[in-house]
Design an enzyme around this catalytic site. Structure first.
Site, PDB file in Angstrom:
ATOM      1  N   LYS A  92       0.571   2.469 -18.326  1.00  0.00           N
ATOM      2  CA  LYS A  92      -0.219   3.710 -18.304  1.00  0.00           C
ATOM      3  C   LYS A  92       0.462   4.790 -19.147  1.00  0.00           C
ATOM      4  CE  LYS A  92      -3.365   3.038 -15.216  1.00  0.00           C
ATOM      5  NZ  LYS A  92      -4.655   3.603 -15.249  1.00  0.00           N
ATOM      6  N   TYR A  94      -0.608   5.397  -3.586  1.00  0.00           N
ATOM      7  CA  TYR A  94      -1.409   5.160  -4.794  1.00  0.00           C
ATOM      8  C   TYR A  94      -2.782   5.791  -4.690  1.00  0.00           C
ATOM      9  CZ  TYR A  94       2.387   2.897  -6.872  1.00  0.00           C
ATOM     10  OH  TYR A  94       3.612   2.721  -7.411  1.00  0.00           O
ATOM     11  N   TRP A 129       5.860  12.708   9.371  1.00  0.00           N
ATOM     12  CA  TRP A 129       4.474  12.288   9.120  1.00  0.00           C
ATOM     13  C   TRP A 129       4.330  10.784   9.336  1.00  0.00           C
ATOM     14  CZ3 TRP A 129       1.860   9.467   5.052  1.00  0.00           C
ATOM     15  CH2 TRP A 129       2.716   8.853   4.148  1.00  0.00           C
ATOM     16  N   HIS A 131       9.408  -1.971   1.212  1.00  0.00           N
ATOM     17  CA  HIS A 131      10.481  -1.280   0.487  1.00  0.00           C
ATOM     18  C   HIS A 131      10.812   0.073   1.126  1.00  0.00           C
ATOM     19  CE1 HIS A 131       7.334   0.495  -2.540  1.00  0.00           C
ATOM     20  NE2 HIS A 131       7.480   1.288  -1.515  1.00  0.00           N
ATOM     21  N   HIS A 132      10.001   0.495   2.079  1.00  0.00           N
ATOM     22  CA  HIS A 132      10.327   1.707   2.830  1.00  0.00           C
ATOM     23  C   HIS A 132      11.216   1.380   4.023  1.00  0.00           C
ATOM     24  CE1 HIS A 132       7.361   4.266   0.734  1.00  0.00           C
ATOM     25  NE2 HIS A 132       6.719   3.125   0.586  1.00  0.00           N
ATOM     26  N   HIS A 141       3.850  19.973   7.604  1.00  0.00           N
ATOM     27  CA  HIS A 141       3.778  20.169   6.154  1.00  0.00           C
ATOM     28  C   HIS A 141       3.291  18.888   5.487  1.00  0.00           C
ATOM     29  CE1 HIS A 141       4.991  20.655   1.982  1.00  0.00           C
ATOM     30  NE2 HIS A 141       5.793  19.603   2.108  1.00  0.00           N
ATOM     31  N   SER A 154     -13.360  10.458   7.894  1.00  0.00           N
ATOM     32  CA  SER A 154     -13.837  11.232   6.755  1.00  0.00           C
ATOM     33  C   SER A 154     -13.522  10.508   5.449  1.00  0.00           C
ATOM     34  CB  SER A 154     -13.183  12.615   6.789  1.00  0.00           C
ATOM     35  OG  SER A 154     -13.265  13.218   5.529  1.00  0.00           O
ATOM     36  N   SER A 155     -12.292  10.000   5.319  1.00  0.00           N
ATOM     37  CA  SER A 155     -11.911   9.328   4.077  1.00  0.00           C
ATOM     38  C   SER A 155     -12.727   8.066   3.860  1.00  0.00           C
ATOM     39  CB  SER A 155     -10.440   8.911   4.112  1.00  0.00           C
ATOM     40  OG  SER A 155      -9.632  10.023   4.114  1.00  0.00           O
ATOM     41  N   GLU A 193      -1.454   4.152   0.357  1.00  0.00           N
ATOM     42  CA  GLU A 193      -1.774   5.581   0.461  1.00  0.00           C
ATOM     43  C   GLU A 193      -1.133   6.380  -0.681  1.00  0.00           C
ATOM     44  OE1 GLU A 193      -3.662   7.510   2.176  1.00  0.00           O
ATOM     45  OE2 GLU A 193      -2.768   9.464   1.700  1.00  0.00           O
ATOM     46  N   THR A 243       2.664   0.572 -14.334  1.00  0.00           N
ATOM     47  CA  THR A 243       2.832   2.023 -14.392  1.00  0.00           C
ATOM     48  C   THR A 243       3.326   2.416 -15.782  1.00  0.00           C
ATOM     49  OG1 THR A 243       3.435   1.941 -12.064  1.00  0.00           O
ATOM     50  CG2 THR A 243       3.833   4.002 -13.206  1.00  0.00           C
ATOM     51  N   ASP A 303     -27.114  12.639  -7.896  1.00  0.00           N
ATOM     52  CA  ASP A 303     -26.320  13.103  -6.758  1.00  0.00           C
ATOM     53  C   ASP A 303     -25.505  11.915  -6.276  1.00  0.00           C
ATOM     54  OD1 ASP A 303     -25.355  14.261  -4.278  1.00  0.00           O
ATOM     55  OD2 ASP A 303     -26.990  15.704  -4.453  1.00  0.00           O
TER      56      ASP A 303
HETATM   57  C1  HEM Z   1       7.316   3.135 -10.316  1.00  0.00           C
HETATM   58  C2  HEM Z   1       6.643   3.320  -9.236  1.00  0.00           C
HETATM   59  C3  HEM Z   1       7.286   3.550  -7.863  1.00  0.00           C
HETATM   60  C4  HEM Z   1       8.280   2.854  -7.258  1.00  0.00           C
HETATM   61  C5  HEM Z   1       9.030   1.643  -7.806  1.00  0.00           C
HETATM   62  C6  HEM Z   1       8.501   3.482  -5.969  1.00  0.00           C
HETATM   63  C7  HEM Z   1       9.428   3.079  -5.034  1.00  0.00           C
HETATM   64  C8  HEM Z   1       9.656   3.703  -3.829  1.00  0.00           C
HETATM   65  C9  HEM Z   1      10.570   3.239  -2.822  1.00  0.00           C
HETATM   66  C10 HEM Z   1      11.437   1.988  -2.931  1.00  0.00           C
HETATM   67  C11 HEM Z   1      10.525   4.114  -1.775  1.00  0.00           C
HETATM   68  C12 HEM Z   1      11.288   4.020  -0.460  1.00  0.00           C
HETATM   69  C13 HEM Z   1      12.536   4.769  -0.530  1.00  0.00           C
HETATM   70  C14 HEM Z   1      13.204   4.832   0.799  1.00  0.00           C
HETATM   71  O1  HEM Z   1      12.642   5.409   1.745  1.00  0.00           O
HETATM   72  O2  HEM Z   1      14.325   4.307   0.881  1.00  0.00           O
HETATM   73  C15 HEM Z   1       9.593   5.140  -2.109  1.00  0.00           C
HETATM   74  C16 HEM Z   1       9.275   6.217  -1.294  1.00  0.00           C
HETATM   75  C17 HEM Z   1       8.190   7.030  -1.485  1.00  0.00           C
HETATM   76  N1  HEM Z   1       7.358   7.020  -2.591  1.00  0.00           N
HETATM   77 FE1  HEM Z   1       7.580   5.842  -4.256  1.00  0.00          FE
HETATM   78  N2  HEM Z   1       7.648   4.544  -5.832  1.00  0.00           N
HETATM   79  C18 HEM Z   1       6.885   4.602  -6.960  1.00  0.00           C
HETATM   80  C19 HEM Z   1       5.875   5.503  -7.200  1.00  0.00           C
HETATM   81  C20 HEM Z   1       5.380   6.389  -6.259  1.00  0.00           C
HETATM   82  C21 HEM Z   1       4.156   7.132  -6.388  1.00  0.00           C
HETATM   83  C22 HEM Z   1       3.223   7.044  -7.573  1.00  0.00           C
HETATM   84  C23 HEM Z   1       4.023   7.888  -5.270  1.00  0.00           C
HETATM   85  C24 HEM Z   1       2.936   8.873  -4.870  1.00  0.00           C
HETATM   86  C25 HEM Z   1       2.233   9.589  -5.639  1.00  0.00           C
HETATM   87  C26 HEM Z   1       5.160   7.627  -4.432  1.00  0.00           C
HETATM   88  C27 HEM Z   1       5.361   8.242  -3.216  1.00  0.00           C
HETATM   89  C28 HEM Z   1       6.378   7.940  -2.362  1.00  0.00           C
HETATM   90  C29 HEM Z   1       6.563   8.574  -1.076  1.00  0.00           C
HETATM   91  C30 HEM Z   1       5.652   9.641  -0.454  1.00  0.00           C
HETATM   92  C31 HEM Z   1       7.717   8.013  -0.523  1.00  0.00           C
HETATM   93  C32 HEM Z   1       8.416   8.405   0.776  1.00  0.00           C
HETATM   94  C33 HEM Z   1       7.677   8.185   2.006  1.00  0.00           C
HETATM   95  C34 HEM Z   1       8.459   8.627   3.222  1.00  0.00           C
HETATM   96  O3  HEM Z   1       9.487   8.018   3.521  1.00  0.00           O
HETATM   97  O4  HEM Z   1       8.043   9.590   3.883  1.00  0.00           O
HETATM   98  N3  HEM Z   1       5.963   6.714  -5.065  1.00  0.00           N
HETATM   99  N4  HEM Z   1       9.061   4.870  -3.373  1.00  0.00           N
HETATM  100 CU   LIG Z   2       6.075   2.666  -1.264  1.00  0.00          CU
END
Ligand code: HEM
Ligand SMILES: [Cu+2]
Ligand SMILES: [Cu+2]
Lengths: 522, 266
Positions: free
Chosen positions: A322, A248, A133, A293-294, A68, A160-161, A246, A319, A97
């Site tokens: 914006k 972003y 993933w 931070h992840h 997914h 591709s990307s 990614e 952010t 184009d």
């Molecule tokens: C204010 C802006 C943002 C902050 C401060 C932020 C912060 C964080 C943090 C700290 C995590 C890790 C959480 C953890 O696993 O313990 C996280 C996870 C994630 N964030 Fe954000 N984030 C922000 C915006 C975004 C945006 C704009 C996107 C995508 C469009 C996004 C997508 C994700 C995804 C996909 C994960 C999880 C990835 C995974 O573990 O599979 N975040 N974010």
């Molecule tokens: Cu992140």
């Protein structure tokens, strides 16, 4: 050239180098992937509707979560934005184009192959990849026969990307109409330019990471194997060095879309155009220095944790800029609420909620509780579904009349909007509570105390899934709609509205004269 | 008056929710640091609410007042340096307010010096192994039999009929109340993560690496958590249960444990 129309039949689509044809193919492809990935989400939510296992085995459940996410990220969201870029960037900058049309064809046609391979792993011994993933080793190395196919398909998606990104950069930097200097470019073009640089910077990193997995598995290396002196955590660092930019990559073009739509329906120029550009660039830069931070629970030195916390919190500032600018655009405007505007407004509301949970996640002690719980699932779905996906719907409704020459069914569009917005919140809001109460992510079954919110989320997900059929209905009936005028909306800005609707097969064979360009912008 | 308030519909819903034990928020937990973590979580939450009120308030105001259907003529301003400076600078200060307490707690979290006891926790697909460093107690901790039967596809057993469904183990980790317990984590196969919300600790168990964290539970009781890092098919079935005992009960448990092992050795 101008009198030369498209080929007939299948050849038109296989051999095409036309940016509009390729854009259409990207968009249709991503819609198909959206439905495939969505069905997998429904398998997940159906299983999670009640405590106890009812429908699938845990192995298959994990395959569903993994597939997914891979399909939604690489198959739905990213190609959809590339499709929009293909269609709109040349028309917005007055180019005939894309700069590299043959490569454009190539970068599209790689995708069906990549996803054909990825989907075929569902039928292989050992099943599809099931390690998330994020593909963390050592677990990912326990994948069955699917493993090399997973790696290969990720490589193809990356190629591709990268080709798409190169094409977009070259087009934007070389083919703008006379007098469209950089800071005059529409926001969508700007955000895509920045996104394309992010893509070029990080897709090779992902390719490197998965290649190391491949050699660890088959060629005796130990990059990530502790037994051979490697480090499993290093994979996470490399993955998230790709992974955070990614996220972003998936949201910056959405910012661009919303920045086109809100001014049109506010009948007012975009507030703070230049500061929007600086904010997007700032976000892009910061996105390279926040990856860990992840990984706050992997055991990092305190100084490292502090650095990544502060850097992550900083992202909230551009952010915020914006979001404030979008509100500044609406302020004292003359607002109307056609479907594209509705989706754009919901984007601003709900993306902000995702931003709030992002800031909370950045606080390390709290993140130690949130991490890998449903709270994170709620966070990223708020930024990705009512964020990226809603912006894609907004874009589709906004430009559909330009693409097809017909107005879509506004009642159906509004119904699609209201149902989607209701169900998306019903699905993802309760997940915050589940995470705080202690439910980990990626589990097929849960303790009974989590039952009620899971039930709500599942009902929401099914409702959301069904609501998307309205979108298909809108697309299929669009041809029957009233004829669209060239400008389509009352007060849109930009060169794309100076060409007829539907946009002819070839536009801007000669660059727009200065006057046209000026009228379109001022 | 009070009764009237309690009988109001939201009051009822709230009471119902509370009695059914629907947790909607992070637990305050039973350690000093879990309470601090909760405070940080609430601090961030209330700042978000406050910012949300302002931002969404402004947006809603505009949505209501600045409609074309009300005959509003659009203004044509497109920037305001003053506003832009304010809404860039102000968030920086707010973030600082949040970052400082967070950093303070982080420093304490990392300070695992002078523990009263240490336990090595090893993750296995799919159970935990606990090894007490200060005695020779060591055992595996797996999902309890009752949950094990009920969790199967088409088991025919109602999960509601199983006490602590999926959150019960055969042998919990037992520690004394008020003791500083150092937890050393590693793994025998893939990544796992050891998470107990009431103790506010979560740390990855990684093969080849020994991670360290600690807790000091102030209240005796049984605290439940789960593996938090995807570790394969039975990731959802390796709960963590920590039993915090009063000193004398703990001494008794230790005595029983050592008697057990000597018994089996003979
Ligand atoms: C204010 C802006 C943002 C902050 C401060 C932020 C912060 C964080 C943090 C700290 C995590 C890790 C959480 C953890 O696993 O313990 C996280 C996870 C994630 N964030 Fe954000 N984030 C922000 C915006 C975004 C945006 C704009 C996107 C995508 C469009 C996004 C997508 C994700 C995804 C996909 C994960 C999880 C990835 C995974 O573990 O599979 N975040 N974010
Ligand atoms: Cu992140
Ligand atoms: Cu696990």
């Amino acid at each position: 050239m101008a009198d030369h129309g498209p080929d007939k039949g299948i050849k038109r689509w296989l051999y095409t180098t036309n940016h509009k044809d390729i854009g259409t193919m990207y968009l249709i492809f991503s819609l198909v992937m959206f439905f495939i990935g969505g069905s997998m989400a429904l398998v997940i939510r159906t299983e999670l509707m009640q405590p106890g296992l009812q429908f699938v085995h845990p192995e298959f459940f994990n395959q569903m979560t993994t597939m997914h996410a891979l399909i939604m990220v690489f198959g739905a969201v990213m190609p959809a934005f590339v499709g929009l870029a293909n269609w709109m960037i040349p028309m917005m900058i007055g180019a005939p184009d894309m700069a590299l049309p043959r490569m454009n064809n190539w970068s599209f046609w790689i995708l069906p192959v990549a996803f054909g391979i990825l989907l075929s792993t569902l039928f292989m011994p050992g099943g599809a990849p099931a390690s998330g993933w994020t593909m963390y080793p050592p677990l990912v190395l326990q994948t069955g026969d699917a493993f090399p196919f997973l790696i290969f398909s990720v490589h193809l998606m990356g190629i591709s990307s990268i080709m798409g990104a190169i094409n977009i950069i070259v087009t934007i930097l070389n083919m703008r109409a006379p007098d469209m200097w950089l800071l005059k470019m529409p926001m969508f073009v700007w955000t895509w330019l920045i996104t394309a640089y992010l893509l070029i910077a990080v897709m090779p990193v992902l390719a490197g990471a998965v290649t190391m997995l491949l050699t660890d598995q088959f060629f005796g290396t130990s990059f990530f194997l502790a037994a051979g002196g490697g480090d499993p955590v290093m994979f996470q660092h490399i993955f998230w060095f790709f992974g955070h930019p990614e996220v972003y990559i998936m949201i910056l073009p959405a910012f661009g879309v919303v920045s086109e739509i809100i001014p049109t329906f506010s009948r007012k120029p975009l507030f703070g155009h230049d500061s929007m550009v600086y904010a997007a660039s700032c976000i892009a830069f910061l996105s390279f220095i926040v990856w860990a931070h992840h990984m706050f629970t992997v055991g990092m030195p305190l100084s490292g944790q502090l650095f990544f916390m502060f850097a992550t919190m900083l992202i909230a500032v551009p952010t915020g800029v914006k979001i404030f600018n979008w509100i500044g655009t609406m302020w004292r405007g003359s607002l109307t609420f056609e479907t594209p505007m509705l989706f754009a407004l919901a984007f601003v509301f709900l993306f902000t909620i995702g931003g709030f949970s992002g800031v909370m996640l950045a606080m390390v002690p709290a993140d130690i509780q949130y991490h890998d719980s449903y709270f994170v699932v709620a966070h990223f779905h708020y930024v990705l579904v009512p964020g990226s996906i809603f912006s894609l719907f907004a874009a589709a409704y906004y430009w559909l009349p330009k693409w097809t020459g017909h107005m879509y069914n506004e009642t159906a569009g509004k119904l699609h909007f209201w149902l989607s917005t209701f169900f998306v919140n019903l699905t993802f809001f309760p997940m915050h509570f589940l995470g705080l109460a202690g439910m980990p992510r990626r589990i097929p079954d849960y303790s009974t105390q989590f039952a009620d919110f899971n039930w709500m989320a599942s009902v929401g997900a099914i409702g959301f899934g069904l609501s998307q059929l309205i979108f298909v209905y809108v697309l299929l009936t669009c041809k029957k709609g009233a004829k669209a005028t060239d400008r389509v909306w009352e007060a849109p800005k930009g060169l794309e509205w100076t060409v007829p609707s539907p946009a002819p097969y070839h536009t801007f064979d000669t660059p727009p004269v200065k006057r046209v360009a000026q009228e379109a912008f001022e | 008056m009070m009764r009237k308030l309690l009988c109001s519909v939201p009051g009822l819903v709230w009471a119902g929710a509370a009695s059914a034990d629907y947790a909607v928020n992070m637990p305050k937990g039973v350690t000093e640091l879990s309470a601090e973590t909760y405070e940080i979580h609430m601090l961030a939450f209330w700042w978000c609410v406050a910012i949300g009120v302002v931002v969404f308030g402004a947006m809603l105001y505009s949505l209501v007042k600045h409609r074309k259907s009300k005959g509003v003529q659009p203004a044509d301003f497109s920037h305001s340096t003053m506003a832009e400076v304010v809404w860039t600078a102000l968030p920086c200060f707010i973030l600082l307010f949040m970052a400082v307490p967070a950093a303070e707690t982080m420093i304490k979290l990392e300070d695992s010096r002078d523990p009263d006891m240490s336990v090595v926790v090893t993750g296995y697909q799919w159970r935990w192994h606990y090894d007490y460093q200060d005695s020779d107690i060591a055992f595996y901790s797996s999902l309890a039999e009752s949950s094990l039967k009920a969790r199967r596809l088409e088991s025919g057993i109602d999960p509601y009929s199983v006490e602590n469904y999926l959150l019960e183990v055969d042998n919990p980790l037992v520690v004394p109340v008020g003791a500083k317990v150092r937890v050393l984590l590693t793994s025998n196969d893939v990544l796992h993560a050891w998470w107990v919300p009431d103790l506010a600790i979560k740390k990855d168990a990684i093969p080849g690496i020994i991670n360290e964290t600690w807790f000091k539970a102030d209240v005796a009781g049984t605290y439940r958590g789960q593996c938090a890092e995807l570790c394969g098919k039975d990731h959802g079935y390796m709960p963590v249960v920590v039993e915090v005992l009063e000193a004398d009960a703990y001494a008794e448990w230790i005595a029983g444990q050592t008697a057990d092992t000597t018994g089996s050795n003979e």
